[in-house]
Design an enzyme around this catalytic site. Structure first.
Site, mmCIF file in Angstrom:
data_model
loop_
_atom_site.group_PDB
_atom_site.id
_atom_site.type_symbol
_atom_site.label_atom_id
_atom_site.label_comp_id
_atom_site.label_asym_id
_atom_site.label_seq_id
_atom_site.Cartn_x
_atom_site.Cartn_y
_atom_site.Cartn_z
ATOM 1 C CG HIS A 1 94.908 120.203 86.093
ATOM 2 N ND1 HIS A 1 93.895 119.896 85.461
ATOM 3 C CD2 HIS A 1 94.612 120.582 87.569
ATOM 4 C CE1 HIS A 1 92.910 119.870 86.244
ATOM 5 N NE2 HIS A 1 93.141 120.303 87.589
ATOM 6 C CE1 TYR B 1 89.660 119.265 75.785
ATOM 7 C CE2 TYR B 1 90.994 118.336 77.521
ATOM 8 C CZ TYR B 1 90.669 119.087 76.674
ATOM 9 O OH TYR B 1 91.263 120.463 76.936
ATOM 10 C CE1 TYR C 1 94.651 120.275 76.706
ATOM 11 C CE2 TYR C 1 95.876 120.617 78.949
ATOM 12 C CZ TYR C 1 94.835 120.512 78.040
ATOM 13 O OH TYR C 1 93.535 120.687 78.615
#
Length: 391
Positions: free
Chosen positions: A74, A202, A386
């Site tokens: 990703h 999210y 992240y």
């Protein structure tokens, strides 16, 4: 079964197995002791987003072929604020990717490779106890097949999770726990349906948080925030799918495929850190030492970074008679742990509705999301955390 090893590892989850493989690759004797059966270990439905740190360790061990073939790289993920998707382009902002590959599959790869690489694993070991951890020859006892076994070791590594015996073996006077318990949980559903988006979403919604995730191109994992008083029985599949459609927004809802739950459960959320991560000849790693809320996808990845530091320290000790790495392990690991705790707490606070969220606090959430949407600097900070801070 050996009675003396250089390193006894408690717990055959990803942290324990990964540590065992790293040590065996350098010729160090390691034995993994697990209270549950292999099927039970593989039945745990857990994380699915891997940082570069974690994938690099699998590459180093030559155990990444299936991950690279079946995992989903990703380049970014999305924050939703009820009106829009704010895409965090981690590839453009950091030059890195994350890999979506379920913890179950990673664990299976480590399990399957163990016999051929000389990593012995004892499953269904009952009444595991640690002894003499402050001496230079600690030991582990457990019951197996009706007999009590004792394993002596130079070091014991506790990779046995939040409820395991390793952390409990450290005297209360020698440690300190830092904890925040969140006033809600995550209700998760796993279903064999294609994901509604090719990247994670999210979502911050007035009804509460939601997450659209996946394990593969044909298996999806969704979550919604629920009160701790809720039970799984309160949420039949249709009700849960309806609520996901509302919280994720119309675009995601239009692409959502519904299906029966393979697994459905409610997980409480907490932030937890235990210091120190080393006491005598016992070292803690992974959930035995720290828990993060899953919002930032840090749990498994923090365990992997612990293991990277710990394996390096143990290899230096056994190959170079250098104990400096052992002494430095805890502070070194905790420096990264606290940064990950900060990020997970921050993202959890931003994206969830708390019982005491008043109109001012809600406006602060929306202002923060609006700032993130318009600021490359803010997006870069999120992307760096992240994708995983450097070791």
């Amino acid at each position: 079964m050996k009675t003396k090893v250089q390193v006894a590892i408690i717990g055959a989850g990803p942290a324990g197995l990964l540590l065992g493989h790293l040590l065996r690759a350098e010729g160090i004797e390691a034995l993994v002791i697990e209270r549950a059966s292999p099927d039970y270990v593989l039945g745990r439905i857990r994380a699915g987003v891997l940082e570069r740190t974690t994938t690099d360790l699998l590459d180093r061990l030559g155990l990444s072929d299936r991950m690279n073939a079946e995992g989903l790289p990703h380049d970014g993920f999305n924050l939703a604020d009820g009106e829009r998707l704010i895409r965090i382009d981690i590839a453009a902002l950091t030059g890195k990717q994350v890999m979506v590959y379920g913890q179950t599959e990673l664990t299976r790869d480590l399990m399957d490779a163990a016999p051929g690489r000389g990593l012995e694993i004892v499953y269904e070991a009952a009444d595991v106890a640690l002894h003499d951890i402050e001496s230079d020859r600690p030991s582990v006892t457990f019951q197996k097949d009706g007999s009590v076994h004792r394993i002596e070791a130079d070091f014991i590594c506790g990779c046995d999770g939040f409820h395991g015996p390793s952390r409990q073996a450290i005297p209360a006077s020698a440690g300190q726990a830092f904890e925040k318990v969140y006033p809600f949980g995550w209700l998760g559903i796993l279903a064999d349906v294609p994901p509604c988006n090719h990247e994670l979403i999210y979502a911050n919604h007035e009804n509460g948080f939601a997450l659209a995730s996946m394990r593969s191109k044909t298996r999806s994992r969704y979550y919604i925030q629920v009160p701790l008083t809720d039970q799984v029985e309160d949420w039949p599949d249709d009700r849960l799918w309806d609520e996901l459609a509302v919280r994720l927004g119309p675009d995601a809802a239009a692409s959502m495929t519904r299906g029966p739950a393979i697994e459905k459960s409610i997980a409480p959320l907490r932030s937890f850190v235990f210091e120190p991560m080393r006491h005598g000849r016992l070292m803690l790693a992974g959930d035995a030492a720290h828990i993060v809320p899953p919002t930032g996808a840090k749990g498994l990845n923090l365990a992997a970074s612990d293991v990277a530091y710990l394996s390096e320290a143990l290899i230096r000790y056994f190959q170079q008679s250098d104990s400096d790495g052992i002494a430095a392990y805890g502070p070194r690991a905790l420096a990264r742990v606290w940064k990950a705790e900060r990020f997970s707490w921050q993202l959890t606070t931003l994206m969830h509705r708390f019982p005491d969220t008043d109109p001012f606090a809600r406006r602060m959430q929306m202002a923060e999301l609006d700032y993130i949407a318009s600021s490359t600097a803010a997006q870069t900070t999120i992307a760096e955390n992240y994708v995983g801070l450097p070791l």
